[in-house]
Design a protein around this motif. Structure first.
Motif, PDB file in Angstrom:
ATOM      1  N   ALA A 273       0.833  -1.207   0.000  1.00  0.00           N
ATOM      2  CA  ALA A 273       0.000   0.000   0.000  1.00  0.00           C
ATOM      3  C   ALA A 273       0.864   1.251   0.000  1.00  0.00           C
ATOM      4  O   ALA A 273       0.543   2.245  -0.678  1.00  0.00           O
ATOM      5  CB  ALA A 273      -0.937  -0.010   1.208  1.00  0.00           C
ATOM      6  N   GLY A 274       1.966   1.233   0.752  1.00  0.00           N
ATOM      7  CA  GLY A 274       2.829   2.401   0.803  1.00  0.00           C
ATOM      8  C   GLY A 274       3.468   2.707  -0.535  1.00  0.00           C
ATOM      9  O   GLY A 274       3.537   3.866  -0.966  1.00  0.00           O
ATOM     10  N   VAL A 275       3.970   1.673  -1.219  1.00  0.00           N
ATOM     11  CA  VAL A 275       4.580   1.883  -2.537  1.00  0.00           C
ATOM     12  C   VAL A 275       3.531   2.345  -3.533  1.00  0.00           C
ATOM     13  O   VAL A 275       3.779   3.241  -4.354  1.00  0.00           O
ATOM     14  CB  VAL A 275       5.281   0.603  -3.025  1.00  0.00           C
ATOM     15  CG1 VAL A 275       5.789   0.783  -4.458  1.00  0.00           C
ATOM     16  CG2 VAL A 275       6.424   0.232  -2.102  1.00  0.00           C
ATOM     17  N   ARG A 276       2.344   1.751  -3.460  1.00  0.00           N
ATOM     18  CA  ARG A 276       1.285   2.160  -4.378  1.00  0.00           C
ATOM     19  C   ARG A 276       0.951   3.642  -4.199  1.00  0.00           C
ATOM     20  O   ARG A 276       0.714   4.362  -5.170  1.00  0.00           O
ATOM     21  CB  ARG A 276       0.045   1.286  -4.168  1.00  0.00           C
ATOM     22  CG  ARG A 276      -1.038   1.500  -5.217  1.00  0.00           C
ATOM     23  CD  ARG A 276      -2.091   0.421  -5.177  1.00  0.00           C
ATOM     24  NE  ARG A 276      -1.546  -0.844  -5.645  1.00  0.00           N
ATOM     25  CZ  ARG A 276      -1.283  -1.878  -4.862  1.00  0.00           C
ATOM     26  NH1 ARG A 276      -1.526  -1.819  -3.568  1.00  0.00           N
ATOM     27  NH2 ARG A 276      -0.770  -2.980  -5.371  1.00  0.00           N
ATOM     28  N   SER A 277       0.957   4.110  -2.962  1.00  0.00           N
ATOM     29  CA  SER A 277       0.694   5.520  -2.706  1.00  0.00           C
ATOM     30  C   SER A 277       1.778   6.407  -3.318  1.00  0.00           C
ATOM     31  O   SER A 277       1.488   7.453  -3.908  1.00  0.00           O
ATOM     32  CB  SER A 277       0.602   5.752  -1.190  1.00  0.00           C
ATOM     33  OG  SER A 277       0.401   7.112  -0.904  1.00  0.00           O
TER      34      SER A 277
END
Length: 646
Positions: A273-277
């Motif tokens: 989720a962090g990388v996607r953000s």
């Protein structure tokens, strides 16, 4: 009066439900009446309780008798060209007209006269049709009383062959570490890895599903959609449209972004989720710049929008009520452009071996976009076996086989083509699901499910046809307990079976040969790695609550591995045995030897341990070596050098 259970079983069978089965432990199961009723309700049968069964069965029989031809007719080249019609009393005495509208619009066929007489009662007749080419055609037939239409899938005898014998390198792309990515492997990393592998003779580079993901989901086998891509795989620092977006370039160069990137890259686990953000924060100004600037880039996206209507539908779904879909439409366009840059089959590089999951996330795009196709109140799973004695529930909504047939399996075809356009080979996860699926009603434990038959012949014909259309070989994941018809069909149709050494080696057969023409490796993403198998780490994990039994099984594993080493003529060390196993696989009958990067690095940690979602961080481990270390490591180079095929 017939027994209530007899009528219930007949009604269940008419929908394809099997009232009994054998689980993975070899135990017979009579499916409970409550389970059958619940699944019949989910399938749309007009029942709520046992008292409704007789009327529902009468209605089902009437509907079957009234169907002149099935909604899908499949035919393989080499078979007699014929299909079945159901003729009502008296209908067999009159003429039957058959017309086939080919994909290109041409029509073939004419009245074939009176079907062979079989008496005045209802009956089924085999009706020939004229020679036709492979394709997705429309079959129309009519009698003096009725008319019907069906999709006619005319398939080649066998799927497009795999490039072989060859080898491939398999990697869980999000796990891949590199000096430039944002904390997850991306398509630029994959292209670089593929070029490295191709330089050493690889024909394929295999990855887990690259499909659109829910923000809070780590497993690639629960995608938000099988018709869209995960934008987190985009190398945002390499996109051509970055030149149009000074604000995106400034963001990438900012100290704040650099700090966030380093935090993601240094984390012990992948933060999906962090990388996607991070990726989306860069994509937003790029997409805005593309639409503002107009010109060639925008024209390309407009063409893409016309060619891929599902991409726009996904973008609107992802944007939500009142949101801007342009970011996700641009992201889908950019993903397809990046994927098209990989080597096509036979071009001398490593073609992509992509992966089609069995199901979709219950809250994702596909379930929302096609609520008519996906069944509510049911989840896919598996009955008890040696590894999961209570059975498994995967929380995946199944698709309705009859509703799929009514539309000619159009959705399944779209899912296949979405990946086949870019793949040299496509792995069909849990290939048994094309023939039968284990359904568990909501609120029932996993061991109280039932199998539902699927139209395996039709779905196999469709996939075989599309494999030729896109020059894409097919690999079926058939590990574990699989009905004999599945493997017979795969062999007949030229689909490669799957072989995983760590699952197949066992006393008294330490070196069982892979099936001829298979896709063979040492392990899979759902098994112990070779190093984990060698150490017995999988046993220790499985039997953590029973240390005495674990100790005994680990000792037995050590004896097995020692015998394996003797047979291979190697010292009883995992490095030496790994090398000899690579030699052995390469000399064997498999069409593709698929070497996992984790196995080559002797990483003992598995990527996923099924059934442990709450106990361990599945799907989040990182590769033992970075991409740069892989490229210059002489041991890894020597190991892949053993994979050259005859």
């Amino acid at each position: 009066m017939p027994d209530e259970r007899v009528l219930l079983e007949e009604l269940a069978a008419s929908y394809g439900l099997l009232p009994r089965h054998t689980d993975g432990l070899g135990r017979p199961h009579d499916v409970g009446s409550e389970t059958l009723l619940a699944l019949l309700v989910a399938l749309g049968a007009p029942v709520r309780r046992m008292e409704d069964v007789p009327a529902a069965l009468a209605e089902r029989r009437s509907a079957a008798a009234g169907r002149l031809v099935d909604p899908v007719v499949s035919w393989f080249q080499g078979e007699p060209p014929a299909f079945e019609v159901r003729l009502a009393p008296g209908e067999a005495e009159g003429p039957l007209h058959v017309t086939i509208e080919l994909e290109d619009g041409r029509q073939v066929g004419s009245p074939i006269g009176t079907p062979p007489s079989g008496g005045p009662g209802p009956r089924t007749a085999r009706v020939p049709f004229p020679p036709i080419p492979p394709g997705l055609h429309r079959l129309r037939c009519r009698t003096a009383r009725r008319r019907a239409e069906a999709r006619l899938i005319a398939a080649p005898r066998r799927a497009h062959p795999a490039s072989g014998p060859t080898w491939g390198l398999a990697v869980a792309l999000p796990s891949l570490r590199s000096a430039r990515n944002l904390g997850r492997g991306d398509l630029a990393d994959l292209r670089r890895l593929a070029a490295w592998a191709a330089g050493r003779g690889a024909g394929y580079v295999g990855v887990l599903p690259l499909l659109a993901a829910m923000d809070d989901e780590a497993s690639p086998y629960r995608p938000a959609s099988r018709l869209a891509w995960d934008e987190a795989f985009l190398p945002v620092d390499r996109l051509p449209e970055l030149a149009l977006a000074p604000s995106a370039r400034a963001l990438l160069a900012s100290p704040g972004f650099a700090a966030l990137r380093e935090r993601q890259r240094r984390g012990a686990l992948v933060d999906h989720a962090g990388v996607r953000s991070l990726v989306r924060s860069v994509l937003a100004p790029i997409a805005e710049a593309v639409w503002t600037a107009g010109g060639g880039a925008r024209e390309e996206i407009e063409r893409f929008r016309r060619l891929r209507p599902f991409a726009e539908a996904y973008a609107r779904h992802r944007a939500g009520e009142g949101g801007d879909p342009r970011l996700d439409l641009y992201a889908q366009f950019a993903m397809e452009r990046e994927l098209s840059g990989f080597a096509p089959r036979g071009a001398g590089g490593a073609a992509l071996l992509l992966d089609l999951p069995l199901g979709i996330h219950p809250r994702g795009f596909d379930a929302a976009f096609r609520p008519d196709l996906f069944v509510r109140g049911v989840r896919l799973g598996a009955p008890p076996d040696a590894f999961h004695v209570e059975g498994q529930s995967w929380d995946l909504p199944p698709w309705h086989p009859e509703r799929s047939a009514d539309e000619g399996h159009e959705h399944f075809a779209l899912c296949l083509e979405h990946q086949m356009r870019f793949a040299g080979a496509l792995r069909i996860d849990h290939v048994m699901g094309l023939f039968r699926q284990y359904w568990i009603p909501a609120g029932f434990p996993a061991d109280e499910g039932a199998y539902l038959r699927f139209p395996g012949r039709d779905l196999t014909a469709l996939a075989t046809l599309l494999s030729h259309r896109h020059r894409c070989a097919l690999v079926g994941e058939d590990l574990g307990t699989v009905p004999p018809e599945v493997r017979r069909t795969m062999e007949l149709r030229g689909w490669a079976r799957t072989y995983a050494f760590v699952l197949e080696t066992r006393p008294p057969s330490p070196l069982p040969d892979p099936p001829p023409g298979s896709c063979a490796g040492l392990s899979t993403h759902d098994t112990a790695t070779f190093a984990g198998f060698w150490s017995g780490a999988d046993i220790a994990r499985r039997l953590a609550g029973d240390p005495r039994r674990a100790r005994l099984e680990i000792e037995a594993r050590r004896r097995h591995c020692a015998r394996l080493a003797r047979i291979l003529g190697a010292p009883a060390e995992k490095e030496a045995v790994l090398d000899r196993l690579l030699d052995w696989l390469s000399a064997g009958p498999a069409a593709i030897v698929l070497a996992s990067l984790d196995d080559l690095c002797l990483d003992p940690e598995p990527l996923n341990v099924p059934g442990t979602a709450l106990e361990r961080p599945n799907w989040r481990k990182r590769t033992a070596l970075t991409l740069e270390e892989i490229e210059r490591d002489p041991v890894i180079s020597a190991r892949v050098g053993r994979l050259r095929r005859p």
